[in-house]
Write an enzyme that holds these catalytic residues in place. Structure first.
Site, PDB file in Angstrom:
ATOM      1  CE1 TYR A  25     -10.887  -1.545   4.767  1.00  0.00           C
ATOM      2  CE2 TYR A  25     -12.510  -0.875   7.044  1.00  0.00           C
ATOM      3  CZ  TYR A  25     -10.973  -0.684   6.412  1.00  0.00           C
ATOM      4  OH  TYR A  25      -9.612  -0.114   6.874  1.00  0.00           O
TER       5      TYR A  25
ATOM      6  CB  SER B 237      -9.870   0.200  10.203  1.00  0.00           C
ATOM      7  OG  SER B 237     -11.645   0.976  10.442  1.00  0.00           O
TER       8      SER B 237
ATOM      9  N   GLY C 170       0.422  -1.222  -0.372  1.00  0.00           N
ATOM     10  CA  GLY C 170      -0.112   0.009   0.148  1.00  0.00           C
ATOM     11  C   GLY C 170       0.879   1.434  -0.214  1.00  0.00           C
TER      12      GLY C 170
ATOM     13  CD  GLU D  19     -15.997   1.792   9.116  1.00  0.00           C
ATOM     14  OE1 GLU D  19     -16.857   1.031   9.260  1.00  0.00           O
ATOM     15  OE2 GLU D  19     -16.178   2.890   9.547  1.00  0.00           O
TER      16      GLU D  19
END
Ligand code: NAP
Ligand code: F7E
Length: 331
Positions: free
Chosen positions: A156, A133, A11, A135
């Site tokens: 995700y 994350s 990434g 999330e």
């Protein structure tokens, strides 16, 4: 050079990867990054640090690869023999993960397992950082810390929970120095243009320049803990330099709604009331939403000596100013 530490970043072309490579170069590292083959250039965030491999004292190396290709990952780990792997590569857009759940699980879930297996099988003492994350907390009430239960609300987040536990499992079962950074939202002038903060600041620049009249958004009530990305990549480095492998929440502790971001940014840009420009488009709503995220970073402060510096209002200014400047330069 023999004593130079080697990092491998998946990434590297993303927001965080681009700040991390700059940071590690300043620390004296040799940095290797995985890039995807694309029909157009996808390296704009790191073009300024690119070094011609033919010149001397090169410290940045880019390798073609993909997180869905385990043969390629194994080859890269064995060739590069990194001291540290920063695994930041992911299909990172929550809304898109509802449209592409299988690809998201493959890249964001299995991709992590492929790297961990390659590290384990290499037999090398490689440290591993996992880009976990906030999330993952989903609808668990704030403030969220390392002990808060996960309640993922998107493909995700489900994939990231898989990667989080895979990281812990490889640490416990095989003694790998594998760590999770549970990062809350962090933004910058390099943020992808479809995430809500950058979508707003980019739109402000276009409205000011007379190129657009309206900005179409989804849920304005959602609240996020928004920090500044360059400070968050420093936390990744600190996590891997800690005396023992562990998991850390990285956040600002401050929470604002999308409406707050609109209010602050439109006012700062001198456009006045944001309600004159913003329309709601149902396509930007998600089948399941994470309403409130606010991180408690006290463990990182105590054990790593890390804390955020940039405040919400300053983040807004940095992003609005950068997008206005970008557009002026293009015109
Ligand atoms: P980003 O800007 O979207 O960058 C994602 C990177 O992953 C890009 O370099 C992308 O390559 C690469 N990538 C995507 N799919 C890939 C694949 N199949 N194989 C190899 N590489 C692939 O994300 P970011 O904001 O820098 O975030 C970095 C990491 O932190 C991600 O894992 C994200 O999920 C996680 N995270 C981010 C935040 C945040 O607020 N930013 C918070 C918590 C966790 P291309 O450039 O070719 O697309
Ligand atoms: O959405 C709402 C949306 O896409 C923030 C990723 O880096 O952070 C990021 O995920 C909020 C959500 O970020 C629009 O519904 C309203 O409630 O900017 P976002 P995210 O989903 O929080 C976490 C920590 C990651 O790990 C992810 O990789 O804003 N929202 N209207 C909108 N969001 C978008 N994108 N576009 C809109 O038009």
């Amino acid at each position: 050079m023999k004593d130079m530490k080697k990092a491998f970043i998946t990434g590297i072309t993303g927001q965080d990867g681009s700040f991390l490579v700059e940071f590690l170069l300043k620390k004296g590292y040799e940095v290797h990054g995985m890039i995807r083959r694309a029909s157009t250039f996808n390296t704009s965030r790191i073009d300024h640090i690119f070094q011609d491999p033919h010149s001397i004292n090169v410290r940045v190396f880019l390798h073609y690869g993909d997180l869905t290709d385990s043969g390629n990952i194994t080859k890269l780990i064995n060739q590069i023999k990194p001291d540290e792997v920063y695994h930041l590569g992911a299909q990172s857009h929550v809304r898109v993960s509802f449209d592409m759940p299988e690809y998201t699980a493959d890249t964001d879930g299995l991709g992590t397992l492929r790297i961990l297996e390659a590290i384990k099988n290499s037999g090398l003492p490689i440290k591993f950082y996992m880009a976990s994350s906030s999330e993952m907390f989903g609808s668990s009430p704030p403030p969220q810390n390392e002990k808060t239960p996960f309640d993922p609300r998107s493909p995700y987040a489900v994939a990231k929970v898989f990667s989080y536990y895979a990281t812990r499992f490889y640490r416990e079962a095989y003694g790998i120095f594998a760590c999770n950074g549970i990062l809350f939202n962090h933004e910058s002038e390099r943020r992808g243009e479809t995430f809500v903060t950058r979508k707003i600041t980019r739109s402000i620049a276009r409205i000011k320049a007379g190129l657009d009249k309206k900005l179409y958004l989804g849920n304005l009530k959602a609240k996020r803990d928004w920090g500044y990305a360059p400070e968050f990549v420093e936390a990744m480095y600190k996590i891997l330099q800690h005396s023992e492998p562990d998991d850390f929440v990285i956040a600002t502790g401050q929470m604002h709604s999308v409406e707050d971001f609109l209010q602050e940014s439109f006012a700062y840009a001198g456009l006045g009331d944001w309600k004159k420009y913003v329309e709601i488009d149902p396509r930007y709503f998600r089948p399941a939403e994470v309403e409130v995220l606010q991180g408690d970073f006290s463990k990182a402060k105590e054990k790593l000596g890390w804390e955020p510096k940039t405040k919400f209002k300053d983040l807004v200014k940095i992003m609005v100013d950068a997008d206005i400047k970008n557009l002026n330069n293009k015109q």
